[in-house]
Design a protein around this motif. Structure first.
Motif, PDB file in Angstrom:
ATOM      1  N   ASN A  52       0.871  -1.042   0.127  1.00 60.42           N
ATOM      2  CA  ASN A  52      -0.028   0.138  -0.029  1.00 60.42           C
ATOM      3  C   ASN A  52       0.683   1.224  -0.172  1.00 60.42           C
ATOM      4  O   ASN A  52       2.018   1.249   0.667  1.00 60.42           O
ATOM      5  N   PHE A  53       0.344   2.380  -0.452  1.00 62.88           N
ATOM      6  CA  PHE A  53       0.900   3.750  -0.671  1.00 62.88           C
ATOM      7  C   PHE A  53       0.724   4.501   0.461  1.00 62.88           C
ATOM      8  O   PHE A  53      -0.407   4.430   1.330  1.00 62.88           O
ATOM      9  N   TYR A  54       1.444   5.405   0.889  1.00 57.66           N
ATOM     10  CA  TYR A  54       1.073   6.579   1.651  1.00 57.66           C
ATOM     11  C   TYR A  54       0.909   7.834   0.615  1.00 57.66           C
ATOM     12  O   TYR A  54       1.874   7.962   0.023  1.00 57.66           O
ATOM     13  N   ASN A  55      -0.052   8.499   0.819  1.00 58.18           N
ATOM     14  CA  ASN A  55      -0.235   9.508  -0.286  1.00 58.18           C
ATOM     15  C   ASN A  55      -0.835  10.857   0.551  1.00 58.18           C
ATOM     16  O   ASN A  55      -1.282  10.768   1.594  1.00 58.18           O
ATOM     17  N   CYS A  56      -0.455  11.984  -0.035  1.00 64.68           N
ATOM     18  CA  CYS A  56      -0.772  13.287   0.497  1.00 64.68           C
ATOM     19  C   CYS A  56      -0.803  14.375  -0.434  1.00 64.68           C
ATOM     20  O   CYS A  56      -0.074  14.031  -1.572  1.00 64.68           O
TER      21      CYS A  56
END
Length: 165
Positions: A52-56
């Motif tokens: 999974n990604f971390y996005n912002c």
């Protein structure tokens, strides 16, 4: 000019990658990160066999012109060791230029607003942290959220406002 940048990472220490990316942006002359949306853990889109990604998203103010801002984004990715291999595959850092205030373009190297941002919950959900009205730079993006199926996003950290020194 103000810009919205999308940050994504799913290799290594994802939170640290985002923090170091923000530091790199702030080291760019005449460029300041004003707001970082919450950080969201998101499922990969397009290529599922990866972490999974971390996005912002970031609201950035800069004297750079849009093509220069794109160059900055690509340079930061490169400095982090980004390798382009599998389309939508794993990456240590992805820095997308999503929107520019009062500016649209469609050239070979740059399309603004970003052509796929309205199809991606991991872009639009964090954007609501910065633009609670659902409108950014006179573009109503919130109406696209209801049209996106799947693409689970989980907020893991609240937004941050930055002070300009």
């Amino acid at each position: 000019m103000k810009y919205i940048l999308g940050i994504g990472t799913n290799i290594g220490n994802r939170k640290e990658n985002i923090e170091k990316c923000i530091e790199a942006i702030n080291l760019t002359p005449y460029t300041d990160v004003l707001i970082r949306s919450g950080i969201y853990e998101t499922e990969p889109v397009g290529y599922a066999r990866q972490q999974n990604f971390y996005n912002c998203n970031l609201l950035v103010e800069s004297q750079l012109e849009p093509h220069e801002m794109l160059g900055m984004c690509l340079g930061i990715e490169s400095a982090f060791g980004r390798k382009r291999g599998i389309k939508n595959g794993p990456r240590i850092l992805d820095v997308d230029l999503l929107m520019a205030e009062d500016y649209t373009t469609h050239t070979k190297n740059l399309t603004l607003p970003h052509p796929r941002m309205f199809e991606r919950r991991f872009v639009l959900q964090p954007l609501l942290d910065i633009f609670e009205s659902g409108t950014a730079f006179n573009v109503d993006f919130s109406s696209f959220l209801d049209k996106i199926e799947g693409q689970e996003v989980i907020k893991i950290e609240e937004k941050t406002d930055y002070e300009i020194m």
